[in-house]
Scaffold this motif. Structure first.
Motif, PDB file in Angstrom:
ATOM      1  N   GLU A  56       0.838  -1.217   0.000  1.00 43.25           N
ATOM      2  CA  GLU A  56       0.000   0.000   0.000  1.00 43.25           C
ATOM      3  C   GLU A  56       0.863   1.253   0.000  1.00 43.25           C
ATOM      4  O   GLU A  56       0.588   2.219  -0.711  1.00 43.25           O
ATOM      5  CB  GLU A  56      -0.905   0.023   1.245  1.00 43.25           C
ATOM      6  N   ILE A  57       1.916   1.227   0.829  1.00 40.82           N
ATOM      7  CA  ILE A  57       2.800   2.406   0.890  1.00 40.82           C
ATOM      8  C   ILE A  57       3.543   2.582  -0.433  1.00 40.82           C
ATOM      9  O   ILE A  57       3.652   3.691  -0.967  1.00 40.82           O
ATOM     10  CB  ILE A  57       3.796   2.281   2.073  1.00 40.82           C
ATOM     11  N   LEU A  58       4.017   1.462  -0.993  1.00 33.93           N
ATOM     12  CA  LEU A  58       4.743   1.556  -2.265  1.00 33.93           C
ATOM     13  C   LEU A  58       3.831   2.085  -3.383  1.00 33.93           C
ATOM     14  O   LEU A  58       4.260   2.879  -4.225  1.00 33.93           O
ATOM     15  CB  LEU A  58       5.319   0.185  -2.650  1.00 33.93           C
ATOM     16  N   ILE A  59       2.585   1.654  -3.368  1.00 34.27           N
ATOM     17  CA  ILE A  59       1.664   2.124  -4.418  1.00 34.27           C
ATOM     18  C   ILE A  59       1.404   3.629  -4.256  1.00 34.27           C
ATOM     19  O   ILE A  59       1.324   4.367  -5.231  1.00 34.27           O
ATOM     20  CB  ILE A  59       0.358   1.293  -4.419  1.00 34.27           C
ATOM     21  N   ARG A  60       1.347   4.065  -3.020  1.00 36.19           N
ATOM     22  CA  ARG A  60       1.174   5.505  -2.773  1.00 36.19           C
ATOM     23  C   ARG A  60       2.424   6.262  -3.280  1.00 36.19           C
ATOM     24  O   ARG A  60       2.304   7.340  -3.857  1.00 36.19           O
ATOM     25  CB  ARG A  60       0.950   5.727  -1.272  1.00 36.19           C
ATOM     26  N   ILE A  61       3.590   5.682  -3.063  1.00 37.93           N
ATOM     27  CA  ILE A  61       4.819   6.317  -3.589  1.00 37.93           C
ATOM     28  C   ILE A  61       4.733   6.404  -5.117  1.00 37.93           C
ATOM     29  O   ILE A  61       5.020   7.443  -5.712  1.00 37.93           O
ATOM     30  CB  ILE A  61       6.090   5.513  -3.175  1.00 37.93           C
ATOM     31  N   TYR A  62       4.300   5.305  -5.734  1.00 39.00           N
ATOM     32  CA  TYR A  62       4.149   5.277  -7.197  1.00 39.00           C
ATOM     33  C   TYR A  62       3.233   6.418  -7.668  1.00 39.00           C
ATOM     34  O   TYR A  62       3.564   7.165  -8.598  1.00 39.00           O
ATOM     35  CB  TYR A  62       3.582   3.910  -7.602  1.00 39.00           C
ATOM     36  N   GLN A  63       2.101   6.563  -6.966  1.00 38.56           N
ATOM     37  CA  GLN A  63       1.144   7.610  -7.371  1.00 38.56           C
ATOM     38  C   GLN A  63       1.756   8.998  -7.228  1.00 38.56           C
ATOM     39  O   GLN A  63       1.614   9.855  -8.108  1.00 38.56           O
ATOM     40  CB  GLN A  63      -0.135   7.504  -6.528  1.00 38.56           C
ATOM     41  N   LEU A  64       2.447   9.216  -6.098  1.00 35.48           N
ATOM     42  CA  LEU A  64       3.054  10.533  -5.885  1.00 35.48           C
ATOM     43  C   LEU A  64       4.142  10.821  -6.919  1.00 35.48           C
ATOM     44  O   LEU A  64       4.311  11.957  -7.362  1.00 35.48           O
ATOM     45  CB  LEU A  64       3.644  10.631  -4.472  1.00 35.48           C
ATOM     46  N   MET A  65       4.865   9.774  -7.328  1.00 34.41           N
ATOM     47  CA  MET A  65       5.900   9.981  -8.353  1.00 34.41           C
ATOM     48  C   MET A  65       5.260  10.438  -9.664  1.00 34.41           C
ATOM     49  O   MET A  65       5.795  11.310 -10.349  1.00 34.41           O
ATOM     50  CB  MET A  65       6.687   8.682  -8.596  1.00 34.41           C
ATOM     51  N   LEU A  66       4.122   9.851  -9.996  1.00 37.57           N
ATOM     52  CA  LEU A  66       3.466  10.276 -11.241  1.00 37.57           C
ATOM     53  C   LEU A  66       2.895  11.688 -11.108  1.00 37.57           C
ATOM     54  O   LEU A  66       2.978  12.490 -12.033  1.00 37.57           O
ATOM     55  CB  LEU A  66       2.372   9.287 -11.641  1.00 37.57           C
ATOM     56  N   GLU A  67       2.358  11.992  -9.916  1.00 42.81           N
ATOM     57  CA  GLU A  67       1.852  13.368  -9.703  1.00 42.81           C
ATOM     58  C   GLU A  67       2.972  14.391  -9.823  1.00 42.81           C
ATOM     59  O   GLU A  67       2.770  15.499 -10.293  1.00 42.81           O
ATOM     60  CB  GLU A  67       1.239  13.503  -8.301  1.00 42.81           C
ATOM     61  N   ARG A  68       4.172  14.022  -9.374  1.00 43.12           N
ATOM     62  CA  ARG A  68       5.317  14.970  -9.378  1.00 43.12           C
ATOM     63  C   ARG A  68       6.272  14.694 -10.546  1.00 43.12           C
ATOM     64  O   ARG A  68       7.453  15.056 -10.484  1.00 43.12           O
ATOM     65  CB  ARG A  68       6.118  14.835  -8.075  1.00 43.12           C
ATOM     66  N   GLN A  69       5.764  14.024 -11.579  1.00 46.25           N
ATOM     67  CA  GLN A  69       6.645  13.575 -12.669  1.00 46.25           C
ATOM     68  C   GLN A  69       7.480  14.724 -13.250  1.00 46.25           C
ATOM     69  O   GLN A  69       8.687  14.600 -13.441  1.00 46.25           O
ATOM     70  CB  GLN A  69       5.796  12.924 -13.768  1.00 46.25           C
TER      71      GLN A  69
END
Ligand code: NAD
Length: 468
Positions: A56-69
């Motif tokens: 769950e935490i890793l998926i949240r990191i993934y999402q934030l990386m795309l938001e801050r791409q």
């Protein structure tokens, strides 16, 4: 995030114009020891956290990386010169590793065996290897970080990361967003600064159970020697000298399009960049005409400007190496087909730009045929037959990536099996895939990153035998 004990900083330089982009913390042994302490203290809890929660935490990191791409990509481009479009691609690829490992971490399985006695039960479990020291290079400053950190985290390991001194910025941003995503304190630890001091502190501390390294073969050998003292586990993604073979039965248009991308992407600063392009003698002229036409269309400039295909190389030493290799080749009989000079870019007079370059009639005596250029120089060799070219391609201490272009199915099987390389592309040059094991043979390293093998490299196998 805390600053360094010494309060000292160092400048991070933009290779496109020589300007200072930012200041980074100059960490030393003491900072590394604090980071190791934190990673050790956090390890038991993180290892015991259910894989679904870690995911769950890793998926949240993934999402934030795309938001801050875009933000992340701009930092990459500013610190090492990569065109923004390529940096955006790197951030996406880096994020994809996080997502893939988040999912794969839920599928860490054990085994049971049939025992020889009625009252015995045998099983094998997989456990995280322990706190990991990760050391990464500047050429893919974010993708190399997530290719190590995401399988480590998914496996239940904690990490101390030392990114390259040229490119600390995207790692700092990544750590901030990991904190925001809920990564517990001490699970991820970052130390920027003096490479040898941080490296030695990681190597000499018994609490660090594994070193995951990407960089040059020379530094990799130094780390390997010192890791042997404690029989520390290692994975090593080291240098390469990739051969690319164009057979006369290849689709030349397809070959040229692929080579253009593989050779000049990241200004040639990739470990899997085709360093030796072997073209069958019978199609040499046609190949060179097509290739030159395409190379002429490439635009060199500041990576933050639109439509730039090649940014600067990372620093003065990188520029000097390209110059040295081309001068040596020409002096020893190579033909300069295109480029071969430093590039002046308006508004970036202090930048390290080298023009995309084609050399033909290159031979084994030249520096470029056995040293990694890490610059935008395409060296064309010729050959007559299959066996000869496979032997030439294998005649190196490196064994990371190799490529072949052919429309002949039998040949593609024969040659791909005969090449002594960890990865082979057949009519393909894009090898960094989240699902696939990326890594090399011989002096290109050991261990793999990506796919199930990448996760397995952060796990220990434990055999448990029980009498009931
Ligand atoms: P490098 O070996 O100089 O540096 C890599 C990292 O090691 C950096 O973080 C650096 O600070 C650190 N380092 C340097 N000296 C150290 C020491 N004594 N102790 C501990 N750490 C130390 O390599 P580079 O110039 O940053 O990167 C280019 C090299 O990396 C090329 O050879 C390239 O082929 C290789 N590379 C390999 C892969 C792969 O997957 N195989 C991927 C990217 C780059």
């Amino acid at each position: 995030m805390e600053g360094p004990i010494s309060n000292e900083c160092f400048d991070v330089i933009n290779p496109a114009n020589g300007e200072v982009v930012s200041k980074a913390a100059a960490g030393h042994e003491g900072d590394t020891q604090e980071a190791i302490e934190a990673s050790y203290a956090a390890f038991q809890d993180w290892a015991a956290t259910p894989a679904t929660k870690r995911a769950e935490i890793l998926i949240r990191i993934y999402q934030l990386m795309l938001e801050r791409q875009k933000e992340l990509a701009q930092t990459i481009s500013l610190e090492m010169g990569k065109p923004l479009k390529q940096a955006m691609g790197e951030v996406k690829n880096a994020a994809d590793y996080v997502l893939w490992n988040a999912e794969e971490g839920k599928r860490i399985y054990g085994k049971t065996m049939q025992a020889s006695e009625e009252n015995k039960r045998l099983k094998v479990i997989q456990q995280p290897v322990g706190p990991v020291g990760a050391i990464t290079p500047w050429n893919f400053p974010l993708a190399m970080v997530t290719r190590k950190l995401s399988p480590a985290l998914a496996a239940g390991c904690t990490v101390v990361l030392k990114p390259a001194e040229q490119t600390p910025g995207s790692a700092v941003q990544f750590f901030k967003l990991a904190e925001e995503a809920g990564i517990p304190k001490g699970v991820l630890n970052l130390v920027t600064g003096n490479p040898a001091k941080i490296g030695d502190a990681l190597l000499s501390d018994k609490r660090i159970r594994k070193i995951a390294f990407t960089g040059s073969t020379a530094v990799g050998k130094h780390l390997l020697k010192n890791a042997a003292e404690q029989v520390k586990r290692v994975s090593m993604e080291l240098g390469g000298h990739a051969p690319l073979i164009v057979f006369e039965d290849a689709d030349l248009e397809q070959a040229v399009t692929n080579i253009l991308r593989a050779k000049f992407f990241n200004s040639g600063q990739t470990c899997i960049s085709p360093n030796r392009i072997y073209v069958q003698e019978s199609v040499k002229e046609e190949f060179l005409t097509l290739f030159k036409e395409k190379v002429e269309g490439l635009k060199v400039g500041n990576g933050l400007e639109d439509d730039v295909d090649l940014g600067p190389v990372v620093n003065k030493a990188g520029l000097e190496k390209a110059i040295e290799h081309v001068e040596d080749a020409v002096r020893n009989g190579a033909n300069l087909i295109y480029g071969g000079n430093e590039c002046k870019v308006t508004g970036c007079e202090n930048g390290y730009f080298y023009s995309p370059t084609i050399l033909s009639d290159v031979d084994e005596a030249m520096l470029i045929s056995h040293q990694e250029t890490f610059g935008p120089v395409a060296s064309i060799f010729t050959f007559d037959d299959e066996l000869e070219v496979v032997n030439k391609a294998n005649n190196t201490d490196y064994g990371l990536a190799a490529y072949i272009f052919t429309q002949n199915l039998s040949r593609s099987v024969r040659v791909s099996e005969g090449l002594e390389y960890g990865m082979v592309g057949i009519n393909d040059t894009v090898l960094a895939q989240v699902q696939g094991p990326f890594g090399g043979m011989k002096e290109s390293g050991m261990g793999r990153e990506g796919g199930p093998d990448g996760l397995a490299d952060f796990l220990e196998t434990k055999f448990i035998s029980t009498i009931i």
